[in-house]
Design a protein around this motif. Structure first.
Motif, PDB file in Angstrom:
ATOM      1  N   LYS A 140       0.829  -1.217   0.000  1.00 23.83           N
ATOM      2  CA  LYS A 140       0.000   0.000   0.000  1.00 23.83           C
ATOM      3  C   LYS A 140       0.857   1.258   0.000  1.00 23.83           C
ATOM      4  N   LYS A 141       1.934   1.247   0.774  1.00 23.93           N
ATOM      5  CA  LYS A 141       2.820   2.414   0.823  1.00 23.93           C
ATOM      6  C   LYS A 141       3.497   2.606  -0.533  1.00 23.93           C
ATOM      7  N   PHE A 142       3.911   1.510  -1.161  1.00 22.01           N
ATOM      8  CA  PHE A 142       4.500   1.591  -2.497  1.00 22.01           C
ATOM      9  C   PHE A 142       3.499   2.186  -3.485  1.00 22.01           C
ATOM     10  N   GLU A 143       2.273   1.709  -3.478  1.00 20.33           N
ATOM     11  CA  GLU A 143       1.250   2.226  -4.393  1.00 20.33           C
ATOM     12  C   GLU A 143       1.029   3.721  -4.183  1.00 20.33           C
ATOM     13  N   ALA A 144       1.060   4.159  -2.937  1.00 17.39           N
ATOM     14  CA  ALA A 144       0.849   5.572  -2.628  1.00 17.39           C
ATOM     15  C   ALA A 144       2.014   6.449  -3.092  1.00 17.39           C
ATOM     16  N   GLN A 145       3.223   5.888  -3.125  1.00 22.59           N
ATOM     17  CA  GLN A 145       4.419   6.671  -3.459  1.00 22.59           C
ATOM     18  C   GLN A 145       4.949   6.396  -4.865  1.00 22.59           C
ATOM     19  N   LYS A 146       4.354   5.449  -5.552  1.00 24.88           N
ATOM     20  CA  LYS A 146       4.816   4.989  -6.864  1.00 24.88           C
ATOM     21  C   LYS A 146       5.073   6.134  -7.855  1.00 24.88           C
ATOM     22  N   ALA A 147       4.203   7.098  -7.901  1.00 20.49           N
ATOM     23  CA  ALA A 147       4.326   8.201  -8.864  1.00 20.49           C
ATOM     24  C   ALA A 147       5.542   9.078  -8.599  1.00 20.49           C
ATOM     25  N   PHE A 148       6.089   9.011  -7.402  1.00 20.06           N
ATOM     26  CA  PHE A 148       7.214   9.864  -7.019  1.00 20.06           C
ATOM     27  C   PHE A 148       8.567   9.157  -7.122  1.00 20.06           C
ATOM     28  N   LEU A 149       8.539   7.840  -7.300  1.00 16.46           N
ATOM     29  CA  LEU A 149       9.767   7.048  -7.361  1.00 16.46           C
ATOM     30  C   LEU A 149      10.357   7.067  -8.767  1.00 16.46           C
ATOM     31  N   PRO A 150      11.674   6.849  -8.897  1.00 16.92           N
ATOM     32  CA  PRO A 150      12.280   6.759 -10.231  1.00 16.92           C
ATOM     33  C   PRO A 150      11.658   5.610 -11.023  1.00 16.92           C
ATOM     34  N   GLY A 151      11.395   5.842 -12.295  1.00 17.45           N
ATOM     35  CA  GLY A 151      10.744   4.843 -13.138  1.00 17.45           C
ATOM     36  C   GLY A 151      11.474   3.519 -13.200  1.00 17.45           C
ATOM     37  N   GLU A 152      12.815   3.567 -13.205  1.00 19.75           N
ATOM     38  CA  GLU A 152      13.583   2.318 -13.304  1.00 19.75           C
ATOM     39  C   GLU A 152      13.507   1.488 -12.027  1.00 19.75           C
ATOM     40  N   MET A 153      12.990   2.063 -10.955  1.00 17.66           N
ATOM     41  CA  MET A 153      12.846   1.333  -9.700  1.00 17.66           C
ATOM     42  C   MET A 153      11.560   0.503  -9.683  1.00 17.66           C
ATOM     43  N   LEU A 154      10.577   0.881 -10.462  1.00 14.53           N
ATOM     44  CA  LEU A 154       9.262   0.238 -10.391  1.00 14.53           C
ATOM     45  C   LEU A 154       9.296  -1.261 -10.693  1.00 14.53           C
ATOM     46  N   PRO A 155      10.000  -1.720 -11.747  1.00 12.23           N
ATOM     47  CA  PRO A 155      10.050  -3.176 -11.969  1.00 12.23           C
ATOM     48  C   PRO A 155      10.733  -3.927 -10.826  1.00 12.23           C
ATOM     49  N   LEU A 156      11.701  -3.286 -10.182  1.00  8.58           N
ATOM     50  CA  LEU A 156      12.353  -3.917  -9.037  1.00  8.58           C
ATOM     51  C   LEU A 156      11.364  -4.097  -7.886  1.00  8.58           C
ATOM     52  N   PHE A 157      10.504  -3.113  -7.692  1.00  7.88           N
ATOM     53  CA  PHE A 157       9.477  -3.232  -6.653  1.00  7.88           C
ATOM     54  C   PHE A 157       8.470  -4.317  -7.013  1.00  7.88           C
ATOM     55  N   ASP A 158       8.105  -4.402  -8.281  1.00  3.24           N
ATOM     56  CA  ASP A 158       7.169  -5.454  -8.693  1.00  3.24           C
ATOM     57  C   ASP A 158       7.723  -6.827  -8.329  1.00  3.24           C
ATOM     58  N   ALA A 159       9.008  -7.048  -8.626  1.00  4.12           N
ATOM     59  CA  ALA A 159       9.644  -8.326  -8.295  1.00  4.12           C
ATOM     60  C   ALA A 159       9.731  -8.510  -6.780  1.00  4.12           C
ATOM     61  N   PHE A 160      10.115  -7.451  -6.067  1.00 10.25           N
ATOM     62  CA  PHE A 160      10.243  -7.497  -4.612  1.00 10.25           C
ATOM     63  C   PHE A 160       8.924  -7.897  -3.957  1.00 10.25           C
ATOM     64  N   LEU A 161       7.845  -7.324  -4.423  1.00 11.88           N
ATOM     65  CA  LEU A 161       6.543  -7.550  -3.798  1.00 11.88           C
ATOM     66  C   LEU A 161       5.956  -8.928  -4.097  1.00 11.88           C
ATOM     67  N   LYS A 162       6.542  -9.655  -5.029  1.00  8.76           N
ATOM     68  CA  LYS A 162       6.088 -11.018  -5.335  1.00  8.76           C
ATOM     69  C   LYS A 162       6.727 -12.050  -4.409  1.00  8.76           C
ATOM     70  N   GLU A 163       7.718 -11.621  -3.637  1.00 13.02           N
ATOM     71  CA  GLU A 163       8.465 -12.531  -2.769  1.00 13.02           C
ATOM     72  C   GLU A 163       8.121 -12.299  -1.302  1.00 13.02           C
ATOM     73  N   GLU A 164       8.501 -13.265  -0.483  1.00  8.00           N
ATOM     74  CA  GLU A 164       8.395 -13.135   0.971  1.00  8.00           C
ATOM     75  C   GLU A 164       9.698 -12.530   1.486  1.00  8.00           C
ATOM     76  N   HIS A 165       9.607 -11.704   2.532  1.00  9.50           N
ATOM     77  CA  HIS A 165      10.795 -11.058   3.088  1.00  9.50           C
ATOM     78  C   HIS A 165      10.738 -11.064   4.603  1.00  9.50           C
ATOM     79  N   THR A 166      11.909 -10.894   5.209  1.00  6.46           N
ATOM     80  CA  THR A 166      11.968 -10.848   6.666  1.00  6.46           C
ATOM     81  C   THR A 166      11.260  -9.591   7.165  1.00  6.46           C
ATOM     82  N   GLN A 167      10.905  -9.634   8.420  1.00  9.86           N
ATOM     83  CA  GLN A 167      10.242  -8.483   9.032  1.00  9.86           C
ATOM     84  C   GLN A 167      11.144  -7.257   8.993  1.00  9.86           C
TER      85      GLN A 167
END
Length: 77
Positions: free
Chosen positions: A15-42
């Motif tokens: 949700k925080k990513f979606e809210a800030q997506k428009a302000f992030l560098p465009g080349e970062m967005l695919p990295l976030f897409d991949a990141f959000l498909k995985e499980e991560h530590t707390q």
């Protein structure tokens, strides 16, 4: 960024990513897409959440520092 004792869920980060997506560098967005498909530590979820928090309100220097830290996480998980 101050220390926060709240654990943020995967959904919180999404949700925080979606809210800030428009302000992030465009080349970062695919990295976030991949990141959000995985499980991560707390710790990683909390760190990314706080780097995204109020990103749009941060000055240019702060955004650049956050970008460096986000790239380190997104490219290495």
């Amino acid at each position: 960024m101050s220390e926060c004792k709240i654990d943020h869920s995967h959904e919180d980060v999404q949700k925080k990513f979606e809210a800030q997506k428009a302000f992030l560098p465009g080349e970062m967005l695919p990295l976030f897409d991949a990141f959000l498909k995985e499980e991560h530590t707390q710790d990683i979820l909390n760190h990314v959440f706080h780097l995204l928090k109020k990103y749009d309100l941060a000055d240019v220097d702060d955004q650049e520092e956050r970008n460096k830290r986000l790239y380190l996480v997104l490219k290495n998980v």
